[in-house]
Design an enzyme around this catalytic site. Structure first.
Site: not given
Ligand code: BG6
Ligand code: MG
Length: 218
Positions: A9-11, A17, A45-46, A49, A114-116, A118, A145, A169-170
């Site tokens: 995962d990213l964020d 972020t 989180k996760g 948007r 990632s869900a982002s 960006n 997710k 994953e966070d």
């Protein structure tokens, strides 16, 4: 040497972020006279948007037109991107490069899940885009997710079976997604929140080279 698929995962895993999402959502909420706390931000989180804005509106008991909804989404992202534009390699979370390096040295395929929307911009900012063999992000999925879609595509793109993948994953939703995908889930954060993961570490400094090697071999 065995080949496993390592999906990040990213964020909140590679970079922190959440603080920038918080600042941007908070300004937006303020404009709508909605109180938005850091605890509420935790629950985003996760979360995609669109779903995040729906939740904030629900917390504030607000209904708005679709046009305003779209306008606010655009504004939030513009502000978020203004923070992202200032990011550099210093924002990579501790020991993430070490873990990526050990995977690379052992020829293990690495994916982003990632869900982002960006994600690519952020990876470019922190100079990590070339560390990934595949990047699957919010632009590539139709189900957010905890649906496993993002991780299943991430596995497919590196040609590794889901049961041979390991996910970092966070978020609660992300760990659930990894478990549903039949992958090994590694929670990055607190055991109280991520108790449903196969393993939990506070951060990457707690993950030893030997542990990574044992994931590859087993
Ligand atoms: C997730 C974040 O990774 O991406 C969420 O944890 C965020 O907080 C989501 O809402 C979507 O991100 P973006 O960059 O497309 O707005
Ligand atoms: Mg995350």
């Amino acid at each position: 040497m065995k080949k496993k698929g390592f999906i990040f995962d990213l964020d909140g895993v590679i970079v922190d972020t959440a603080k920038y999402h918080f600042l941007a959502w908070q300004r937006l909420a303020k404009g709508l006279d909605i109180d938005f706390t850091e605890e509420e931000n935790e629950q985003l989180k996760g979360v995609s948007r669109v779903r995040s804005l729906e939740k904030i509106l629900a917390w504030g008991n607000k209904t708005i037109s679709q046009d305003l909804f779209n306008e606010l989404m655009g504004k939030k992202n513009e502000e978020y991107l203004s923070f992202i534009a200032e990011m550099d390699t210093n924002e990579i979370l501790p020991d993430v490069p070490r873990v990526l390096n050990i995977l690379k040295e052992n020829n293990q395929p690495i994916s982003l899940g990632s869900a982002s929307k960006n994600a690519r911009t952020i990876l470019e900012r922190v100079n990590l885009i070339s560390s990934f063999d595949a990047i699957v992000d919010g632009n590539d999925v139709s189900k957010a997710k905890p649906d496993p879609e993002v991780f299943l595509i991430a596995a497919k793109e590196i040609n590794i079976k889901p049961e041979d993948c390991i996910v970092f994953e966070d978020s609660v939703a992300g760990v659930t997604a990894a478990n549903t995908a039949n992958m090994i889930s590694i929670g990055i954060g607190s055991k109280d929140v991520l108790g449903h993961a196969n393993y939990v570490f506070n951060d990457f400094t707690e993950i030893s080279d030997d542990f990574i090697k044992s994931l590859i071999e087993n």
